[in-house]
Design a protein around this motif. Structure first.
Motif, PDB file in Angstrom:
ATOM      1  N   ALA A  30       0.826  -1.205   0.000  1.00 39.04           N
ATOM      2  CA  ALA A  30       0.000   0.000   0.000  1.00 39.04           C
ATOM      3  C   ALA A  30       0.863   1.259   0.000  1.00 39.04           C
ATOM      4  CB  ALA A  30      -0.946  -0.001   1.198  1.00 39.04           C
TER       5      ALA A  30
ATOM      6  N   GLU B 109       0.534   3.971  -2.915  1.00 40.01           N
ATOM      7  CA  GLU B 109       0.225   5.372  -2.606  1.00 40.01           C
ATOM      8  C   GLU B 109       1.244   6.311  -3.249  1.00 40.01           C
ATOM      9  OE1 GLU B 109      -1.252   6.384   1.529  1.00 40.01           O
ATOM     10  OE2 GLU B 109      -0.528   4.322   1.810  1.00 40.01           O
TER      11      GLU B 109
ATOM     12  N   ALA C 283      -2.181  -4.145  -3.746  1.00 38.41           N
ATOM     13  CA  ALA C 283      -2.733  -2.912  -3.178  1.00 38.41           C
ATOM     14  C   ALA C 283      -3.180  -2.000  -4.319  1.00 38.41           C
ATOM     15  CB  ALA C 283      -1.689  -2.202  -2.326  1.00 38.41           C
TER      16      ALA C 283
ATOM     17  N   VAL D 106      -6.428   4.691  -0.639  1.00 39.41           N
ATOM     18  CA  VAL D 106      -6.117   3.286  -0.799  1.00 39.41           C
ATOM     19  C   VAL D 106      -7.438   2.528  -0.737  1.00 39.41           C
ATOM     20  CG1 VAL D 106      -4.893   1.295   0.151  1.00 39.41           C
ATOM     21  CG2 VAL D 106      -3.847   3.563   0.229  1.00 39.41           C
TER      22      VAL D 106
ATOM     23  N   ARG E 251      -7.760  -0.844  -1.753  1.00 46.72           N
ATOM     24  CA  ARG E 251      -7.579  -2.257  -1.421  1.00 46.72           C
ATOM     25  C   ARG E 251      -6.164  -2.465  -0.947  1.00 46.72           C
ATOM     26  NH1 ARG E 251      -8.334  -5.432  -6.314  1.00 46.72           N
ATOM     27  NH2 ARG E 251      -6.108  -5.399  -6.540  1.00 46.72           N
ATOM     28  N   ARG E 252      -6.053  -3.167   0.162  1.00 42.71           N
ATOM     29  CA  ARG E 252      -4.753  -3.540   0.695  1.00 42.71           C
ATOM     30  C   ARG E 252      -4.585  -5.044   0.509  1.00 42.71           C
ATOM     31  NH1 ARG E 252      -2.579   0.606   3.774  1.00 42.71           N
ATOM     32  NH2 ARG E 252      -4.072   2.214   4.320  1.00 42.71           N
TER      33      ARG E 252
END
Length: 142
Positions: free
Chosen positions: A96, A100, A127, A138, A140-141
């Motif tokens: 993630a 990002e 992610a 975010v 989806r992790r």
């Protein structure tokens, strides 16, 4: 003198051979200390990447960085994370963080990162991050 200094710096930071006339044990101690310092700086910029390795972080980073001259802690962490993705070895907690950064910034691996001004989507190691209006979300992790 300048050529000798350049050779020493390249040996310490880029894995070149130890220049003639340098004490090998003192050189190795300095090289290891510089790699540890660099690992700490990268960990401050990329905390989840470092956390993904736990106690092995400094050793993993030193292995990766031993033959790569520093590009600064932000870029070093980014380059390491990308190389781990390419090998399928990026720790899940760091996915993630990388997604990002990739959504918020444009980084081509050569020049300094610059912020994105248009919407962007990034999927890294499971992610999913979306940048809209200057904010990164975010979704989806892993």
């Amino acid at each position: 003198m300048a050529a000798r200094q350049t050779a020493l710096v390249e040996a310490l930071t880029a894995g070149r051979s130890v220049p003639e006339g340098i004490d090998g044990s003192a050189f190795e101690a300095a090289r290891v200390a510089l790699l540890r310092k660099r690992a700490g700086e990268v960990a401050r910029q990329w905390p989840m990447l470092a956390a993904g390795f736990g106690n092995r972080w400094k050793r993993e980073f030193a292995t990766w960085a031993a033959t790569r001259p520093t590009q600064g802690s932000l870029r070093d962490g980014w380059d390491m994370a990308r190389s781990l993705v390419a090998r399928g070895e990026l720790p899940a907690v760091a996915a993630a963080e990388l997604a990002e950064r990739e959504a918020a910034w444009h980084y081509d691996g050569t020049t300094a990162p610059r912020s994105r001004r248009t919407p962007a989507l990034s999927i890294k190691a499971g992610a999913l991050a979306v940048q809209l209006g200057g904010r990164v979300h975010v979704l989806r992790r892993p």
